[in-house]
Scaffold this motif. Structure first.
Motif, PDB file in Angstrom:
ATOM      1  N   ALA A  87      90.335  41.111 142.216  1.00 37.54           N
ATOM      2  CA  ALA A  87      90.709  39.731 142.550  1.00 37.54           C
ATOM      3  C   ALA A  87      91.138  39.407 144.026  1.00 37.54           C
ATOM      4  CB  ALA A  87      92.590  40.325 142.096  1.00 37.54           C
ATOM      5  N   VAL A  89      88.311  37.904 139.207  1.00 36.61           N
ATOM      6  CA  VAL A  89      89.934  37.039 139.454  1.00 36.61           C
ATOM      7  C   VAL A  89      90.032  36.408 140.613  1.00 36.61           C
ATOM      8  CG1 VAL A  89      92.178  37.038 139.226  1.00 36.61           C
ATOM      9  CG2 VAL A  89      90.613  38.580 137.850  1.00 36.61           C
ATOM     10  N   ARG A 120      87.795  34.735 136.060  1.00 35.01           N
ATOM     11  CA  ARG A 120      88.883  34.169 135.641  1.00 35.01           C
ATOM     12  C   ARG A 120      89.234  33.486 137.225  1.00 35.01           C
ATOM     13  NH1 ARG A 120      87.220  35.129 131.582  1.00 35.01           N
ATOM     14  NH2 ARG A 120      88.031  36.133 130.452  1.00 35.01           N
ATOM     15  N   VAL A 157      94.579  34.476 134.537  1.00 39.00           N
ATOM     16  CA  VAL A 157      93.722  35.288 134.614  1.00 39.00           C
ATOM     17  C   VAL A 157      93.705  36.383 134.078  1.00 39.00           C
ATOM     18  CG1 VAL A 157      93.894  33.946 137.113  1.00 39.00           C
ATOM     19  CG2 VAL A 157      94.695  36.339 136.507  1.00 39.00           C
TER      20      VAL A 157
END
Length: 302
Positions: A10, A95, A145, A227
């Motif tokens: 992420a 993410v 996401r 997410v």
């Protein structure tokens, strides 16, 4: 149902403090390897600090994995480099939370256009830069996401924030198109409109008790859900003080006017019908406005 980010990477921009920090900490707690991006400047975008490094230290102290990045979101090549480093270290990016932002508040009559441009560059173009930098990776992975950060100012307006509002509503529009384009590759894109007590809002004159209720931690659950693997897409979600909301851009059925009534006076005479919200819809793409117009024309012809 437990939401996990194990084996995911992420990126959180503006994660040196406030909302971004809480997002990064929670994602790491749930198993994500996190790139903590922060230029480290003050809220007006000037200066630098080691804010990102401190958050990385927090994550590592709790047993998580993270790296810091001091890139400027307004510089596309720096975002490309950030993504490349994440992929080199961890193999991908799953993410992206576009959270970085600055404020240059003034009434429009007193605002310098340089301040208008800078806010748009950081919020709108910065988010576009980061998203573009991860887009092909997410397409290749067939998974992504992305969360944009809008604002009630963008959705509904606020005195003294013309630059900020323009950028933030632009992000909601960016979300809607990318949600459509990303669907075939399992890329979900959403917008969050947070209300939080951070350095961005600390001098707005809120009662102290309400400011405390607006802790960034109360926004984080919405961000994390949006997410996650089972997230919706193309949503605008509001969050603050433990209250979670959904905002929609709607379209009234409208009215088809006869050729002789297609004048400014005709609009005025039919204003109540044009703005009647009975039967309004929530279009899922711009094409639906054209379809609604065709339906009204067919009704008129019939």
């Amino acid at each position: 149902m437990s939401i996990s980010f194990k084996d995911q990477v992420a990126i959180v921009t503006g994660a040196g403090g406030g909302l971004g920090r809480t997002y990064a900490l929670e994602l790491a707690k749930r198993g994500a390897k996190v790139v903590v991006n922060d230029l480290g400047g003050s809220r007006d975008g000037t200066g630098h600090s080691d804010a990102a490094l401190k958050v990385v230290e927090e994550i590592k102290a709790a047993g998580g994995e993270a790296m810091s990045n001091g890139g400027n979101v307004a510089e596309y090549e720096q975002m490309v480099e950030m993504v490349a480093k994440a992929k080199e270290a961890w193999g991908g990016v799953h993410v992206l939370i576009n959270n970085a932002g600055i404020l240059r508040d003034k009434s429009f009559s007193k605002m310098e256009m340089a301040d208008f441009d800078l806010v748009v560059q950081v919020h709108l173009m910065g988010s576009a830069n980061c998203t573009k930098a991860v887009w092909e990776t997410m397409r290749e992975q067939n998974y992504g996401r992305i969360l944009m950060t809008a604002s009630s100012t963008g959705l509904f307006g606020n005195f003294g924030q013309a630059n900020y509002g323009a950028a933030k509503l632009g992000l909601a529009g960016l979300t809607k198109t990318l949600a459509i384009e990303g669907a075939k590759n399992n890329i979900k894109v959403n917008t969050l409109a947070p209300v939080a007590g951070t350095r961005m809002t600390e001098d707005l004159g809120m009662p102290e008790a309400f400011f405390q209720a607006l802790a960034p931690e109360n926004v984080t659950p919405a961000a994390v859900y949006l997410v996650s693997e089972d997230a919706p897409t193309n949503m605008i979600v509001g969050a603050g003080a433990g209250v979670y909301q959904a905002s929609y851009i709607t379209l009234t059925p409208g009215v088809a006017l006869k050729p002789e009534d297609r004048t400014a006076e005709g609009i005025a005479a039919n204003w109540d019908k044009i703005t009647d919200r009975n039967g309004e819809t929530i279009p899922q793409s711009g094409a639906e406005q054209s379809m609604a117009i065709m339906a009204q024309l067919q009704k008129l012809a019939g």
